[in-house]
Write an enzyme that holds these catalytic residues in place. Structure first.
Site, short mmCIF file in Angstrom:
data_model
loop_
_atom_site.label_atom_id
_atom_site.label_comp_id
_atom_site.label_asym_id
_atom_site.label_seq_id
_atom_site.Cartn_x
_atom_site.Cartn_y
_atom_site.Cartn_z
N VAL A 18 21.73 56.55 29.63
CA VAL A 18 19.72 56.16 29.45
C VAL A 18 19.83 54.80 30.26
O VAL A 18 20.11 53.79 30.04
CB VAL A 18 19.65 56.19 28.31
CG1 VAL A 18 18.10 55.37 27.74
CG2 VAL A 18 19.18 57.71 27.48
N CYS A 19 18.51 54.69 30.78
CA CYS A 19 18.01 53.32 31.53
C CYS A 19 18.66 53.12 32.95
O CYS A 19 19.85 54.23 33.23
CB CYS A 19 17.37 52.86 30.64
SG CYS A 19 16.09 50.87 30.71
N THR A 20 18.70 51.36 32.74
CA THR A 20 19.69 50.84 33.81
C THR A 20 21.78 50.79 33.60
O THR A 20 22.18 50.80 34.04
CB THR A 20 19.39 48.95 33.76
OG1 THR A 20 20.12 49.03 32.48
CG2 THR A 20 18.22 49.03 33.89
#
Length: 273
Positions: A152-154
């Protein structure tokens, strides 16, 4: 008193939950109603599983990247969640905003064969994790056998540094999404992107959508819908925004500038050798 885990545990047949649902659930007031039997008839539902889920912890991770998916994964009865620290001991690992999470296992002690390997994002902490040889070695090894390789995300940057995005469609936080091509990926502007066994979520709050999509894959959509209802996940943002295209330029411009240092640091990452 019932907590959320108790409610989700009812899906697997705890006796106390069966009686509670029988007395209080909508439509279940009639004598003899067996909610479990009714629920288990829904298409694709698997009430009990035996998944091993490894969720990576490293200093400076973003807490909601982890906690959102964790909430839904922990609601899958029978699943075993391993909070895996890349640190030397099992001391609590501090997130980027100071919230610390207690790991359950170190890299070397995590089960070898996983249903889900998950990496949360962050900023400076993520860059450090993506440069850490032990972390990358762990991610590569466990990913080679995992049913789902996820972020998730970076957190996608960690997968990228491990060489797991090559030739894949993937997403990440908007600030660095265009840079996924540096790892051989095709960037996609979407909340959740699945390409084979790779499943990536966009920035932070997308972890909720991501978590539900994985639960639906493993336990059936009705099971995920039950978890969604328990969490009352029905977002109604107080105002428009949340993406570059929907946020006023007066806000988006300074926020884009805020991330410039992180973007430049990301450009120094490559697939680790």
């Amino acid at each position: 008193m019932l907590d959320r885990r108790d409610v989700l545990a009812g899906l697997a047949g705890a006796a106390v939950m069966s009686s509670w649902f029988a007395s209080s659930a909508n439509g279940a007031e009639e004598p003899g109603y067996n909610w479990q039997e009714d629920f288990s008839r829904l298409p694709g539902v698997t009430l009990m599983g035996d998944e091993d889920i490894a969720m990576l912890l490293y200093p400076g991770f973003t807490a909601l990247d982890l906690i959102g998916p964790y909430h839904f994964f922990a609601g899958m009865m029978g699943a075993r969640i391993h909070l895996v620290t890349n640190q030397a001991d099992l001391s609590p690992v501090a997130s980027d905003m100071g919230l610390a999470v207690q790991p359950t296992v170190r890299l070397a002690d995590c089960p070898r064969d996983l249903t889900i390997l998950f990496a949360p994002g962050g900023t400076d902490g993520t860059i450090a994790a993506a440069r850490d040889p032990d972390t990358i070695s762990f991610v590569r090894d466990r990913a080679s056998r995992a049913m789902f390789v996820t972020s998730v995300c970076t957190g996608a940057l960690i997968l990228g540094a491990a060489g797991l995005l090559k030739g894949k469609r993937a997403t990440t936080h908007w600030s660095v999404r265009p840079l996924l091509g540096r790892f051989g990926a095709t960037p996609v502007d979407a909340r959740v992107v699945r390409d084979g066994n790779l499943v990536t979520g966009a920035g932070v709050s997308a972890g909720l959508d991501f978590g539900l999509s994985i639960v639906a894959q493993l336990r059936g959509q009705p099971y995920a819908a039950a978890s969604m209802l328990t969490a009352e996940y029905h977002p109604e943002p107080p105002f428009q925004g949340g993406t570059l295209s929907t946020t006023p330029a007066s806000v988006a411009k300074p926020m884009t500038a805020l991330f410039e240092g992180f973007v430049e640091a990301t450009k120094t990452l490559g697939v680790a050798q």
